[in-house]
Enzyme design. Structure first.
Site, PDB file in Angstrom:
ATOM      1  N   CYS A   1     -13.515 -28.786   5.433  1.00 19.26           N
ATOM      2  CA  CYS A   1     -12.266 -28.128   5.000  1.00 19.26           C
ATOM      3  C   CYS A   1     -11.175 -28.989   5.028  1.00 19.26           C
ATOM      4  O   CYS A   1     -10.865 -29.963   5.792  1.00 19.26           O
ATOM      5  CB  CYS A   1     -12.126 -27.038   6.193  1.00 19.26           C
ATOM      6  SG  CYS A   1     -10.499 -26.085   5.990  1.00 19.26           S
TER       7      CYS A   1
ATOM      8  N   CYS B   1      -7.891 -28.091   5.011  1.00 20.87           N
ATOM      9  CA  CYS B   1      -6.732 -27.433   5.431  1.00 20.87           C
ATOM     10  C   CYS B   1      -6.071 -28.534   6.530  1.00 20.87           C
ATOM     11  O   CYS B   1      -6.610 -29.384   7.009  1.00 20.87           O
ATOM     12  CB  CYS B   1      -6.970 -26.192   6.058  1.00 20.87           C
ATOM     13  SG  CYS B   1      -7.502 -26.309   7.935  1.00 20.87           S
TER      14      CYS B   1
ATOM     15  N   HIS C   1      -6.209 -22.326   9.325  1.00 14.66           N
ATOM     16  CA  HIS C   1      -7.428 -22.645   8.863  1.00 14.66           C
ATOM     17  C   HIS C   1      -8.328 -21.537   8.128  1.00 14.66           C
ATOM     18  O   HIS C   1      -9.063 -21.592   7.127  1.00 14.66           O
ATOM     19  CB  HIS C   1      -8.533 -23.075  10.037  1.00 14.66           C
ATOM     20  CG  HIS C   1      -9.892 -23.153   9.501  1.00 14.66           C
ATOM     21  ND1 HIS C   1     -10.477 -24.064   8.956  1.00 14.66           N
ATOM     22  CD2 HIS C   1     -10.971 -22.230   9.903  1.00 14.66           C
ATOM     23  CE1 HIS C   1     -11.817 -23.799   8.617  1.00 14.66           C
ATOM     24  NE2 HIS C   1     -12.006 -22.491   9.265  1.00 14.66           N
TER      25      HIS C   1
ATOM     26  N   ASP D   1      -3.370   8.194  -1.617  1.00 11.94           N
ATOM     27  CA  ASP D   1      -4.651   8.772  -1.323  1.00 11.94           C
ATOM     28  C   ASP D   1      -4.831   9.155  -0.074  1.00 11.94           C
ATOM     29  O   ASP D   1      -4.354   8.990   0.746  1.00 11.94           O
ATOM     30  CB  ASP D   1      -5.828   7.642  -1.887  1.00 11.94           C
ATOM     31  CG  ASP D   1      -5.720   6.360  -1.009  1.00 11.94           C
ATOM     32  OD1 ASP D   1      -4.905   6.244  -0.024  1.00 11.94           O
ATOM     33  OD2 ASP D   1      -6.888   5.921  -0.693  1.00 11.94           O
TER      34      ASP D   1
ATOM     35  N   GLY E   1      -0.436   5.780   3.252  1.00 12.47           N
ATOM     36  CA  GLY E   1      -1.260   6.826   3.314  1.00 12.47           C
ATOM     37  C   GLY E   1      -2.222   6.546   4.396  1.00 12.47           C
ATOM     38  O   GLY E   1      -2.557   7.015   5.246  1.00 12.47           O
TER      39      GLY E   1
ATOM     40  N   ASP F   1      -7.714  -7.902  -0.126  1.00 14.69           N
ATOM     41  CA  ASP F   1      -6.954  -8.161   1.095  1.00 14.69           C
ATOM     42  C   ASP F   1      -7.640  -7.725   2.146  1.00 14.69           C
ATOM     43  O   ASP F   1      -8.403  -6.732   2.490  1.00 14.69           O
ATOM     44  CB  ASP F   1      -5.799  -7.391   1.020  1.00 14.69           C
ATOM     45  CG  ASP F   1      -5.994  -5.876   1.578  1.00 14.69           C
ATOM     46  OD1 ASP F   1      -6.362  -5.150   0.617  1.00 14.69           O
ATOM     47  OD2 ASP F   1      -5.563  -5.391   2.728  1.00 14.69           O
TER      48      ASP F   1
ATOM     49  N   GLY G   1     -11.572   3.398   0.871  1.00 16.59           N
ATOM     50  CA  GLY G   1     -12.367   4.079   1.619  1.00 16.59           C
ATOM     51  C   GLY G   1     -13.735   3.310   1.807  1.00 16.59           C
ATOM     52  O   GLY G   1     -14.681   3.899   2.093  1.00 16.59           O
TER      53      GLY G   1
ATOM     54  N   CYS H   1      -7.854 -28.679  10.017  1.00 15.66           N
ATOM     55  CA  CYS H   1      -8.958 -29.485  10.217  1.00 15.66           C
ATOM     56  C   CYS H   1      -8.903 -30.925   9.863  1.00 15.66           C
ATOM     57  O   CYS H   1      -9.516 -31.937  10.340  1.00 15.66           O
ATOM     58  CB  CYS H   1     -10.038 -28.918   9.063  1.00 15.66           C
ATOM     59  SG  CYS H   1     -10.953 -27.342   9.723  1.00 15.66           S
TER      60      CYS H   1
ATOM     61  N   ASP I   1       0.871  -1.167  -0.194  1.00 19.32           N
ATOM     62  CA  ASP I   1      -0.006   0.007  -0.270  1.00 19.32           C
ATOM     63  C   ASP I   1       0.928   1.342   0.043  1.00 19.32           C
ATOM     64  O   ASP I   1       2.131   0.964  -0.245  1.00 19.32           O
ATOM     65  CB  ASP I   1      -0.944   0.037   1.162  1.00 19.32           C
ATOM     66  CG  ASP I   1      -0.257   0.031   2.608  1.00 19.32           C
ATOM     67  OD1 ASP I   1       0.879   0.171   2.555  1.00 19.32           O
ATOM     68  OD2 ASP I   1      -1.165   0.042   3.421  1.00 19.32           O
ATOM     69  N   SER I   2       0.118   2.334   0.056  1.00 19.26           N
ATOM     70  CA  SER I   2       1.129   3.811  -0.076  1.00 19.26           C
ATOM     71  C   SER I   2       1.755   4.217   1.276  1.00 19.26           C
ATOM     72  O   SER I   2       2.372   5.079   1.384  1.00 19.26           O
ATOM     73  CB  SER I   2       0.442   4.845  -0.998  1.00 19.26           C
ATOM     74  OG  SER I   2      -0.785   5.163  -0.003  1.00 19.26           O
TER      75      SER I   2
END
Ligand SMILES: [Zn+2]
Length: 370
Positions: free
Chosen positions: A299, A301, A330, A143, A92, A261, A211, A304, A89-90
């Site tokens: 699941c 994973c 998980h 931004d 900001g 994200d 935002g 699990c 990210d920036s």
């Protein structure tokens, strides 16, 4: 960077984003590694979960250990042992969150470090230069992310975000990084539309939606996404920043978002909450003391496949570090599985049925498990 759509189904999109460190299949969820580490999880574990893109935070890495140090050590991929794609990210968003420790003007923002109180200056040019030192595949324009419902503040922030977007494009030197612009505009339809149209007219290879998930209601967030998909160019990737519960991921993908994200899956894991398609499950509940079942029987994973709710409850109660690791594995697996299932549904043209099934079971079970 190169982006192409493999299929669309309604407004949902399945695409392929090519970066210098490998291909990304969308829709995609990127785990967050704030300090160049996804807390409690090793890169090897992330890779075996199917993670392809990680996000790291410029603000934190600029302050410690410093972007120039990371550059001298071979860049962020080398530094954190992640050979696949990265996004920064920036800086900001974190700087603006410092409230009484920062001062914004038309040129940039001056802030004091949360670590030692030292004074720093972030401008569009600096934000790009720092991210060029870090060396991620995708980098973000500086931004201003304002509170979403105060019209006058949002208008100022949109104007500043646009001016800074142009300056970021001019400041970019490295041709191997994709610089994304960020649409702002709070909950106001006309400002969002204006922001999307302005940024779509600039030479950004991808656009982000900023935002959101900052205090507005879910309905407001979804209506902004509904509106934006008409105004964002179809041939460029769309990245919704900082949003990532299972239900928000699904609702954003059906509204045309490609990348997301969020810290939530790993943060919730450290608070002993597991994400499942039926809702959240808190492993500390007394009811699981002798529950031999996994968190989610469906699941695949490692957590699990290997451990019971009773064992996870025991680890959490004893304050063992492994609880955070196993629950993070998980929760990230749940996000990766959802992204993969959505992609397959889009490719097969059965998104509507898949999403209806998810909404039905999630809404039915969620109140029981929270
Ligand atoms: Zn699992």
């Amino acid at each position: 960077m190169d982006f192409r759509l493999a299929a669309t189904d309604g407004r949902a999109r399945a695409g392929v984003l090519r970066t210098p460190h490998g291909e990304l299949l969308t829709p995609l969820f990127a785990p967050v590694g704030t300090q160049a580490t996804v807390k409690a999880v090793t890169p090897e574990q992330l890779e075996s979960l199917g993670a392809t893109l990680l996000l790291a935070n410029t603000y934190h890495l600029y302050l410690r250990p410093g972007d120039e140090t990371i550059a001298r050590l071979g860049g962020l991929h080398q530094f954190m042992g992640w050979p696949r794609p990265l996004l920064t990210d920036s800086g900001g968003y974190q700087v603006f969150s410092l409230a009484d420790r920062r001062q914004i003007d038309a040129d940039g923002v001056t802030f004091r470090s949360h670590l030692d109180g030292s004074s720093h200056r972030l401008t569009p040019e600096r934000a790009v230069a720092i991210q060029e030192n870090l060396g991620a595949d995708i980098i973000m324009a500086l931004d201003e992310c304002p509170p979403p419902s105060d019209r006058a503040t949002v208008e100022t922030a949109v104007a500043r975000t646009h001016a800074w977007a142009e300056r970021c494009l001019k400041a970019q030197r490295r041709p191997d990084q994709a610089l994304f612009g960020i649409v702002q505009g709070g909950v106001f339809a006309d400002l969002r539309q204006q922001s999307a149209s302005f940024l779509a007219g600039l030479d950004f290879p991808g656009l982000a939606i900023g935002g959101l998930s900052v205090g507005e209601s879910k309905e407001e967030m979804y209506s902004v996404l509904d509106l934006l998909q008409e105004h964002l160019p179809a041939d460029r990737p769309r990245y919704l920043m900082g949003v990532g519960t299972l239900e928000d991921f699904v609702e954003a993908v059906v509204r045309g978002v490609d990348l997301m994200d969020c810290v939530l899956p790993t943060r919730m894991a450290r608070n002993h909450a597991a994400l499942t398609p039926l809702g959240r499950l808190n492993v500390r509940k007394a009811a699981y003391a002798e529950d031999g079942r996994p968190i989610d029987a469906d699941c695949a994973c490692y957590t699990c496949q290997t451990f019971s709710r009773a064992y996870l409850r025991h680890l959490a109660g004893a304050g063992e570090m492994l609880a955070a690791t196993l629950l993070s594995i998980h929760n990230l697996a749940a996000m990766m599985t959802m992204a993969r299932d959505l992609r397959l549904a889009i490719l097969d043209g059965r998104t509507q049925a898949f999403v209806a099934g998810f909404r039905g079971s999630f809404l039915k079970h969620r109140p029981l498990e929270v």
